[in-house]
Structures are given as C-alpha cells and as structure tokens.
Motif scaffolding. Sequence first.
Motif, short mmCIF file in Angstrom:
data_model
loop_
_atom_site.label_atom_id
_atom_site.label_comp_id
_atom_site.label_asym_id
_atom_site.label_seq_id
_atom_site.Cartn_x
_atom_site.Cartn_y
_atom_site.Cartn_z
N MET A 1 0.84 -1.13 0.05
CA MET A 1 -0.01 0.06 0.01
C MET A 1 0.85 1.31 0.10
SD MET A 1 -2.88 1.35 2.68
CE MET A 1 -1.87 0.68 4.06
N ALA A 2 0.54 2.19 -0.64
CA ALA A 2 1.37 3.37 -0.68
C ALA A 2 0.44 4.51 -0.16
CB ALA A 2 1.60 3.90 -2.37
N VAL A 3 0.99 5.37 0.83
CA VAL A 3 0.40 6.50 1.52
C VAL A 3 0.99 7.71 1.06
CG1 VAL A 3 -0.19 7.30 3.92
CG2 VAL A 3 0.01 4.84 3.68
N ARG A 4 0.07 8.71 0.74
CA ARG A 4 0.76 9.85 0.40
C ARG A 4 0.11 10.94 1.22
NH1 ARG A 4 0.17 12.81 -5.50
NH2 ARG A 4 1.16 14.58 -5.04
N HIS A 5 1.02 11.58 1.87
CA HIS A 5 0.59 12.51 3.13
C HIS A 5 0.86 14.00 2.72
CE1 HIS A 5 4.24 12.60 5.50
NE2 HIS A 5 4.36 11.32 5.16
N VAL A 6 1.72 13.96 1.72
CA VAL A 6 2.21 15.44 1.43
C VAL A 6 2.53 15.34 -0.10
CG1 VAL A 6 3.13 15.97 3.52
CG2 VAL A 6 4.74 15.06 1.75
N ASP A 7 2.46 16.49 -0.86
CA ASP A 7 2.60 16.40 -2.19
C ASP A 7 3.80 15.62 -2.90
OD1 ASP A 7 0.18 17.79 -2.43
OD2 ASP A 7 1.08 19.59 -2.62
N ASP A 8 4.90 15.65 -2.12
CA ASP A 8 6.09 15.39 -2.89
C ASP A 8 6.61 14.12 -2.17
OD1 ASP A 8 6.82 16.25 -0.31
OD2 ASP A 8 8.69 17.17 -1.04
N ARG A 9 5.78 13.22 -1.39
CA ARG A 9 6.28 12.04 -0.69
C ARG A 9 5.06 10.88 -0.57
NH1 ARG A 9 8.88 14.08 3.78
NH2 ARG A 9 10.41 14.41 2.29
N ILE A 10 5.62 9.66 -0.89
CA ILE A 10 4.82 8.55 -0.39
C ILE A 10 5.35 7.65 0.55
CG2 ILE A 10 3.48 8.64 -2.65
CD1 ILE A 10 5.09 6.22 -3.43
N HIS A 11 4.87 6.83 1.36
CA HIS A 11 5.29 5.85 2.08
C HIS A 11 4.84 4.61 1.78
CE1 HIS A 11 7.28 8.70 5.11
NE2 HIS A 11 6.09 9.36 4.66
N LEU A 12 5.56 3.38 1.75
CA LEU A 12 5.00 2.07 1.35
C LEU A 12 4.91 1.41 2.55
CD1 LEU A 12 7.45 1.32 -1.67
CD2 LEU A 12 5.42 2.55 -1.61
N VAL A 13 3.86 0.76 2.82
CA VAL A 13 3.38 -0.31 3.50
C VAL A 13 3.17 -1.45 3.40
CG1 VAL A 13 1.58 -0.36 5.49
CG2 VAL A 13 2.20 1.91 4.72
N ALA A 14 3.82 -2.53 4.18
CA ALA A 14 3.61 -3.89 3.75
C ALA A 14 3.20 -4.61 4.89
CB ALA A 14 5.08 -4.34 3.38
N THR A 15 2.35 -5.52 4.71
CA THR A 15 1.85 -6.51 5.64
C THR A 15 2.92 -7.82 6.08
OG1 THR A 15 -0.43 -5.92 4.92
CG2 THR A 15 -0.07 -8.09 6.40
N LEU A 16 3.19 -7.84 7.23
CA LEU A 16 4.07 -8.79 7.78
C LEU A 16 3.13 -10.02 8.05
CD1 LEU A 16 6.78 -6.95 9.86
CD2 LEU A 16 6.96 -7.71 7.59
N ALA A 17 2.89 -10.81 7.18
CA ALA A 17 1.81 -11.91 7.54
C ALA A 17 2.17 -13.06 6.12
CB ALA A 17 0.41 -11.45 7.63
#
Length: 137
Positions: A1-17
């Motif tokens: 999943m990619a989370v964009r909380h500001v215009d110039d940055r995204i954070h990638l989130v992965a499930t550990l399962a």
Amino acid sequence: MAVRHVDDRIHLVATLACQDGRPPRIRGDIPSMHTASRAFETAWDLRPMSRLDRTARRASVTGEREKAARRGLPEAAREILQRTVREVAVRATGTTYFLTRLRVREHHDENGALDGYAVALPGVRADRGTRPVQVWS
C-alpha cells in the motif's frame, strides 16, 4: 500500500503476515526494499531517496547481548569492537598505525589492495565459534 500525506512524498506499507500462518522472514529486507523503491521511483518519475550505503553502525542482536551477559561483559562484543575501532581510527595517522593497534584479519581485493578487515575480541566468535565477529571497513 502506498500512503501519500504530502505532495512530494509517499510511504510504502507492507503486511508482515504469511498466508499459512508462519512468521514472515524479514532478515535482510532493507536492501530489497531499497531496490523496490528504486523501481517505483523510476516507474512513477519520483525524486530518488538517498542511496543505501551500508555505512550505518549495526546494532547488536539479541544473541550477542545474551552472550555478553553470560560472559559478564557490560555490552555486546560488537559494541565494544565498534567503539574501539572508531577510537583507533580517530588517532590513526595512517593505515599501518591503524592495523597495528588492532588485532585484525585483513581482506584484500583481487589486485592485493587492502579493502576491508575483520576484528574480534579474544575468545569471541560468531557462528558457533567458526569465525570472528566482523566489522568491515
């Protein structure tokens, strides 16, 4: 999943399962995550993040801390070695001084040039006693 909380940055989130209920294997995943990040940056024309240069100080793992406690050491061998190597490096006026002040196993490239070293405290071994605990340059 990619989370964009500001215009110039995204954070990638992965499930550990794992689907079968086993715990996930995450050892060594940071270099893999950096590789995946480079692919995303290229595909979506994103500004590249900093490169993974592997120069950060490595923290001691649980087994190293437990071994230090059994031996009556105030901290893990890795931490003692890292501090000692840093102190000698600060005082070193050249390679010869540095190598003679530490007990090292030198590593040379295919041309014979020194490109790394391993250090160990007396009697402290990794991998069930087969090799010294290492700090590579």
